[in-house]
Design a protein around this motif. Structure first.
Motif, short mmCIF file in Angstrom:
data_model
loop_
_atom_site.label_atom_id
_atom_site.label_comp_id
_atom_site.label_asym_id
_atom_site.label_seq_id
_atom_site.Cartn_x
_atom_site.Cartn_y
_atom_site.Cartn_z
N TRP A 1 0.82 -1.22 0.00
CA TRP A 1 0.00 0.00 0.00
C TRP A 1 0.86 1.27 0.00
CZ3 TRP A 1 -4.04 2.16 -1.66
CH2 TRP A 1 -4.58 3.31 -1.09
N ASP B 1 -2.50 -4.77 -1.91
CA ASP B 1 -3.54 -3.96 -1.25
C ASP B 1 -4.51 -3.40 -2.29
OD1 ASP B 1 -4.61 -1.61 0.61
OD2 ASP B 1 -3.43 -2.91 1.92
N ASP B 2 -5.16 -2.32 -1.97
CA ASP B 2 -6.21 -1.69 -2.77
C ASP B 2 -5.73 -1.38 -4.20
OD1 ASP B 2 -8.43 -0.31 -3.48
OD2 ASP B 2 -8.29 1.21 -1.91
N TRP C 1 -6.15 -7.73 -0.75
CA TRP C 1 -7.00 -6.77 -0.04
C TRP C 1 -8.41 -6.79 -0.62
CZ3 TRP C 1 -9.87 -2.58 -1.69
CH2 TRP C 1 -10.17 -1.56 -0.76
N ARG D 1 -15.28 8.98 1.31
CA ARG D 1 -14.28 8.37 0.42
C ARG D 1 -14.94 7.92 -0.90
NH1 ARG D 1 -10.00 3.43 0.70
NH2 ARG D 1 -8.14 4.66 0.50
N LYS E 1 -6.79 -9.26 3.58
CA LYS E 1 -6.94 -8.06 4.40
C LYS E 1 -8.35 -7.55 4.13
CE LYS E 1 -4.93 -3.45 5.10
NZ LYS E 1 -3.90 -2.53 4.62
N ASP F 1 -10.93 -4.90 4.64
CA ASP F 1 -10.97 -3.48 5.02
C ASP F 1 -12.40 -2.96 5.08
OD1 ASP F 1 -10.00 -0.96 5.59
OD2 ASP F 1 -8.76 -0.78 3.79
N ASN G 1 -13.99 1.09 5.10
CA ASN G 1 -13.50 2.47 5.20
C ASN G 1 -14.54 3.58 5.27
OD1 ASN G 1 -10.56 2.24 5.14
ND2 ASN G 1 -10.90 1.27 3.17
N CYS H 1 -9.46 -4.86 9.19
CA CYS H 1 -8.94 -3.49 9.07
C CYS H 1 -10.13 -2.58 8.87
CB CYS H 1 -8.01 -3.45 7.85
SG CYS H 1 -7.45 -1.80 7.39
N SER I 1 -10.03 1.46 8.01
CA SER I 1 -9.28 2.72 7.95
C SER I 1 -8.20 2.69 9.02
CB SER I 1 -10.18 3.93 8.18
OG SER I 1 -11.24 3.92 7.29
N GLY I 2 -7.51 1.59 9.15
CA GLY I 2 -6.61 1.38 10.27
C GLY I 2 -7.36 0.55 11.29
N TRP J 1 -5.48 -4.82 11.89
CA TRP J 1 -4.52 -3.75 11.59
C TRP J 1 -4.74 -2.64 12.60
CZ3 TRP J 1 -0.11 -2.57 10.13
CH2 TRP J 1 0.24 -1.39 9.47
N ASP K 1 -3.46 3.08 10.59
CA ASP K 1 -2.71 3.49 9.40
C ASP K 1 -1.48 4.30 9.79
OD1 ASP K 1 -4.34 2.25 7.64
OD2 ASP K 1 -5.42 4.03 6.99
N GLU L 1 5.64 -2.21 5.16
CA GLU L 1 4.65 -1.45 4.42
C GLU L 1 5.41 -0.45 3.55
OE1 GLU L 1 1.36 -2.05 5.66
OE2 GLU L 1 0.25 -0.53 4.59
C1 DGJ Z 1 -7.34 1.78 4.66
C2 DGJ Z 1 -6.37 0.83 5.27
O1 DGJ Z 1 -6.25 1.08 6.64
C3 DGJ Z 1 -5.03 0.94 4.57
O2 DGJ Z 1 -4.10 0.10 5.17
C4 DGJ Z 1 -5.21 0.61 3.12
O3 DGJ Z 1 -5.57 -0.73 2.98
C5 DGJ Z 1 -6.26 1.53 2.51
N1 DGJ Z 1 -7.48 1.50 3.26
C6 DGJ Z 1 -6.54 1.13 1.09
O4 DGJ Z 1 -7.56 1.84 0.55
#
Ligand code: DGJ
Length: 722
Positions: free
Chosen positions: A330, A360-361, A405, A437, A470, A472, A474, A520, A522-523, A539, A542, A598
């Motif tokens: 990422w 990742d993304d 991800w 987002r 992973k 996520d 967000n 995860c 957003s962290g 996770w 971030d 990372e």
């Molecule tokens: C939020 C995550 O916390 C990051 O580690 C990463 O995966 C981004 N999203 C990707 O969009």
């Protein structure tokens, strides 16, 4: 051994560590007597007298004596006029609940909860208080489990409508805990993106203190747990009580101190956006709440939570297995990658000993930024022309595992999925969706959406050689409405969403038991015991700045053991703070959790790459201790310039000590840090310095830490008994 002693109206659960005592008052109202250090016996009269007001004839409590009673599961309005744990609306609109115990039952072990994450374990006993409100036709069963090895109780409540009309549950908390005084500090974990779980400690005062979330998830801002510590309680000494919800959605965690300075703790699903229609014959189950007690300080409290996590919550292959050292692309590439670039990063990672490469993304749809494609979980062939399997085959050929991800709970308005199913998003008809987002949340209360989400991920797991996911998430809820739910069930959406998510996760983890899942949001926006049931690591944040991570990991460890915390070394200047920290410090802090990188290792100079190689070799040697040893906090970054902690293997033969000083001090003696958790009788040698000490010496006198030069200086030492 856990025992449940029932003597007439007295109910006493106890194991070798704690007692939990209740008393059935006249008419079957369960009163709370005690939660604390194990007792041989208890005289209910003494406790109940504590709540009596002087009968001097100048006033009468009349029916309101219940306002001065410590309750197990109070309802507001019938005598007890404080905030209650349950509220149910009847067809005439009134909301009285009067639950009385009709039967007490005990069972061996710990029954599971259907559809919800839950603790488990056979060395346990469970007490059920079966209660009934005969007038409204509501049954409630309070469940109390005590595990042999935990100084605490796990509680939940289930309801059944036994009337012939609908009932609307408007509040159903998981826990009420009455404490006979208020001489406590309240500690909560609150923060924001990149500053998750800051430890806040303040004295309880008369009135109400609350942390909560209405965001559809536990949130970056507050954690679904609270801790009460006596003012004099430290890490090592004094009483502390902790309560944490095994759940990942909206919650409320409150303490009320009344005018007589008794305290009522309430914890459960936040009722601001909750109601549940219970048709005749239907049942409703609350999430579980874990409460623990310690008379050995906050450290003792955390040890109990860590045991709950390790022995009674985390499941699957990776519950006890070494976690692979990973490299995540990422911060190395963000959305700007292609196969060649990824393989170059993976190649160097493999060379230095990394074990898992995570993409990742940005690999799906046409996702070149965060403004599109969530929901379109097919490979972007512009970036990966030969598909995902081709990439994963090449990564595997380098001797690495391959991870991917997903953000499966989301939908971008710019996606094929949204164009086909706009009603699959959580939305209110006629109102423009508020985006965060550039995305909306899928309506996971719907079974068709749950199935789509499952298939989107399962397809890749089945076909593309994926070893790690992973997962996520967000954004938070807004425009809260479901296209399928009838008007009188719309307030069920946030909880139905969680049940839908848990259904998908259960299906995935049981269909793909070999895959390692990391949660995860957003962290660390959904760092809770609920997610831990499905995914053994989360996770943390971030924010990978080593100094910020000292704080974040320190406070996260109040409840979560190192094996639950994803923590990585990232590039400098740090992408969140701009700070420069030495590679050694970044490594020392990150290796106190599920270790990884990372960044693009190709950007490091030769010396740094060598340092990385050394870090990885060392972690492989000591990770069983780092992940599964007993974790002790030694110096708090919330109280000063230094952070220190130690992880000690179960047999006490190996320990890893970490010390970090944020700002360098000139002309200062090396700090002397007293260690904990070692065997006083054993002799330990510090691998890095060759010095030997007895455990007693290290714990009573301490170890002098000679730090490297400069800010953010740190050491990590391995201690082995000879
Ligand atoms: C939020 C995550 O916390 C990051 O580690 C990463 O995966 C981004 N999203 C990707 O969009």
């Amino acid at each position: 051994m856990t025992e449940i002693i029932i003597q007439d109206k007295l109910l006493h659960l106890r194991n070798d560590h704690v007692s939990y005592c209740m008393y059935l008052l006249e008419g079957g109202i369960p009163a709370h007597l005690y939660f604390g250090k194990r007792l041989a016996g208890i005289n209910p009269a003494a406790v109940l007298r504590h709540y009596e007001l002087p009968a001097d004839g100048s006033f009468s409590l009349q029916g309101c004596a219940l306002d001065h009673t410590p309750h197990e599961y109070p309802a507001f309005g019938l005598g007890d006029l404080r905030e209650g744990a349950v509220s149910v609306r009847q067809k005439d609109g009134t909301r009285s609940v009067d639950l009385r115990v009709v039967k007490v039952e005990t069972v061996e072990g710990k029954p599971g909860l259907s559809g919800l994450p839950a603790t488990f374990g056979s060395s346990a006993r469970t007490l059920f208080l079966h209660m009934k409100d005969a007038l409204i036709g509501l049954e409630a069963t309070l469940s109390y489990t005590m595990f042999d090895d935990v100084a605490g109780v796990v509680r939940s409540v289930s309801f059944k409508n036994v009337s012939d009309s609908e009932l609307m549950i408007e509040r159903a908390y998981s826990l009420c805990l009455e404490l006979p005084d208020s001489r406590y500090d309240l500690i909560t974990l609150s923060g924001a993106w990149s500053r998750e779980r800051e430890m806040i400690r303040r004295p309880l005062t008369m009135g109400e203190m609350r942390v909560s979330s209405l965001k559809g998830a536990t949130s970056l801002h507050n954690s679904n747990m609270l801790f009460l510590a006596r003012p004099e309680t430290t890490e090592e000494q004094g009483e502390a009580i902790g309560a944490a919800l095994v759940y990942s959605g909206n919650f409320t965690a409150a303490v009320h101190v009344d005018s007589h300075r008794t305290s009522r703790v309430l914890l459960g699903i936040n009722d601001v956006d909750f109601a549940w229609k219970l048709a005749p014959g239907e049942t409703f189950q609350t999430p579980e709440a874990v409460t623990v007690y310690s008379d050995a300080g906050l450290g003792g409290m955390s040890a109990q939570f860590h045991r709950v996590c390790a022995e009674h919550l985390v499941r699957g292959k990776y519950a006890r297995a070494p976690r692979p050292i990973l490299l995540n692309n990422w911060e190395a590439t963000y959305f700007g990658f292609n196969e060649e670039k990824l393989l170059k990063i993976a190649k160097t990672a493999a060379d230095v000993g990394v074990e898992l490469f995570v993409l990742d993304d940005g690999w799906f749809g046409h996702r070149d930024s965060d403004n599109s494609s969530l929901g379109d979980w097919y490979v972007d062939t512009k970036k990966l022309p030969q598909g995902m399997k081709h990439l994963s085959d090449q990564v595997h050929a380098m001797g690495l595992k391959f991870g991917l991800w997903f953000e499966p709970e989301m939908i971008s308005p710019d996606s094929d999925l949204y164009r086909a199913h706009p009603d699959w998003a959580i939305h209110i008809g006629g109102r423009e969706g508020i985006q965060q987002r550039q995305q909306l949340t899928l309506d996971l209360s719907r079974e068709d959406v749950q199935d789509y989400v499952y298939e989107s991920v399962a397809r890749h797991l089945a076909e593309d050689g994926i070893d790690y996911v992973k997962w996520d998430m967000n954004r938070n809820f807004s425009n809260i409405g479901s296209a399928l739910l009838p008007a009188d069930r719309q307030k069920e959406l946030p909880h139905r969403y969680m049940l839908g998510l848990y259904r998908v996760l259960e299906k995935l983890v049981s269909s793909f038991p070999e895959v390692l899942f990391e949660s995860c949001s957003s962290g660390g926006g959904r760092f809770d015991l609920g997610m831990l049931y499905y995914m053994p690591q989360t996770w943390c944040s971030d924010n990978t700045d080593a100094l910020c991570r000292c704080q974040i990991q320190y406070s996260t460890s109040l409840v979560f053991p190192p094996f639950a915390m994803g923590s990585h070394v990232s590039a400098v200047p740090n992408h969140q703070t701009g700070r420069m920290t030495p590679i050694e410090t970044r490594g020392n802090v990150a290796m106190s959790g599920c270790f990884g990188y990372e960044l693009d290792l190709n950007t490091l100079c030769t010396e740094e790459l060598e340092a990385v190689r050394r870090q990885i070799a060392r972690v492989k040697e000591i990770r069983q201790t780092l992940l599964y040893g007993d974790f002790h906090r030694l110096l708090s970054p919330y109280e000063g310039n230094d952070t220190a902690w130690i992880t000690v293997s179960k047999d006490k033969n190996e320990a890893v000590f970490m010390f970090t000083r944020a700002l360098a001090k000139s002309f200062a003696y090396p700090p002397l840090v007293r260690l904990r958790g070692l065997d006083a009788q054993k002799a330990y040698t510090v691998a890095e310095t060759g010095e030997s000490y007895t455990g007693a010496e290290l714990m009573n006198l301490g170890i002098a830490v000679k730090l490297p030069w400069g800010d953010a200086a740190s050491v990590s030492w391995t201690l082995r008994s000879n």
